[in-house]
Design a protein around this motif. Sequence first.
Motif, short mmCIF file in Angstrom:
data_model
loop_
_atom_site.label_atom_id
_atom_site.label_comp_id
_atom_site.label_asym_id
_atom_site.label_seq_id
_atom_site.Cartn_x
_atom_site.Cartn_y
_atom_site.Cartn_z
N ALA A 3 47.15 10.20 -6.90
CA ALA A 3 46.04 9.55 -6.20
C ALA A 3 45.34 10.54 -5.28
O ALA A 3 44.10 10.64 -5.23
N PHE A 4 46.15 11.34 -4.55
CA PHE A 4 45.62 12.32 -3.63
C PHE A 4 44.79 13.37 -4.37
O PHE A 4 43.67 13.71 -3.96
N ALA A 5 45.33 13.82 -5.50
CA ALA A 5 44.63 14.83 -6.29
C ALA A 5 43.30 14.27 -6.81
O ALA A 5 42.28 14.96 -6.77
N ALA A 6 43.32 13.00 -7.24
CA ALA A 6 42.10 12.37 -7.76
C ALA A 6 41.04 12.32 -6.66
O ALA A 6 39.87 12.62 -6.90
N CYS A 7 41.48 11.95 -5.42
CA CYS A 7 40.55 11.90 -4.29
C CYS A 7 39.91 13.27 -4.07
O CYS A 7 38.70 13.40 -3.87
N LEU A 8 40.75 14.29 -4.11
CA LEU A 8 40.26 15.66 -3.89
C LEU A 8 39.20 16.04 -4.92
O LEU A 8 38.14 16.56 -4.59
N VAL A 9 39.51 15.76 -6.17
CA VAL A 9 38.59 16.12 -7.26
C VAL A 9 37.26 15.40 -7.09
O VAL A 9 36.18 16.02 -7.16
#
Lengths: 166, 184
Positions: free
Chosen positions: A80-86
């Motif tokens: 989820a965190f990675a998706a937010c970053l992207v």
Amino acid sequence: MKKNRNKTGFKIPDNYFADFEAQLYSKIDEINFPPRTGFKVPENYFERLDDSVFNKITASEKQHKVISLFPTKYLGYAAAFAACLVIGFSIFNTANEQETLDALQLATIDKYIDEGNLNFDLYDITTFIDDDNIINTNLEEQQFSEAVLKNYLLENVDEKTLIDEQ
Amino acid sequence: MVEEKVLVTALQTEADKEAAFRELVSQYKERLYWQIRNMVLDHDDADDVLQNTFIKIFRNINSFKGESKLHTWMYRIAANESITFLNNKAKRNNTSIEAVKDNALRNLESDVYFEGDAIQLQFQKAIALLPERQRLIFTMKYFEDHTFEQLSQILDTSVGGLKSSYHIAVKKITQFIKTNNETL
């Protein structure tokens, strides 16, 4: 002129007499060379070698147990965190994307090549090369002096091979 | 000594592979070692290259089709590994292959595994100055007694070409030794 009445039937390899002198003088020169290299090896080196080769092979083939750095229960949060970053990056960072990407690629490619990771097969490369440039090159305009060319050919071209392979 | 064909079959059979490989190592280790040592000069480097050569042979033995003799194939791998090693060493140290050879020659003078006299040292220097391929041809012929026919298969070059490269090498070495004797 007197004709040879009797023929032996023997034949000699092509160019035998032409090469004979070169070979003979080369043999004479060799007489002055030392017969041995002077190198030696550590004691019992060859006895121990078999095992060390085998140890290397088995060590590289042994499967290592993989321990996960992140327990799987945190994987969802991480995703989820990675998706937010992207998403964040793609929204706020669109303007310079092309430029940064180009610069990064060049730098990375340079580094990659400098570190010697580029290992193309010569044949692979030649399939991408066409000969337009070679045909369009006017050799007379190039700055190759006769002496340089002569040296290059003497050092690098094996005229004997060329003749043999004709 | 196990016959080559039998050895190849055993090497390509999973159950016999290890025993056959041990036989192969014991039969060829010394010959391949000296071929490599003549190129890289230093014992530790030669040991590295030799081990890598055998590992490569072990890994690729299944793709060996028998188009050439097994030992020809192994000598070829050893030759390629030696030249690749010298190139990589030069690249790692950010220098030329000539500088790597110069360095190896300098180290030779204090190398505990070199017992050659002044003449042998000079001989090694002369050999090291040859271009890689000529050096390979010269050392394999002069020190290891390969015939030109064998070398032609190992290095994939015509016998005539090999002979002329060899004679050029002898000429260059003789010239080097002569010049250096005059300046001594």
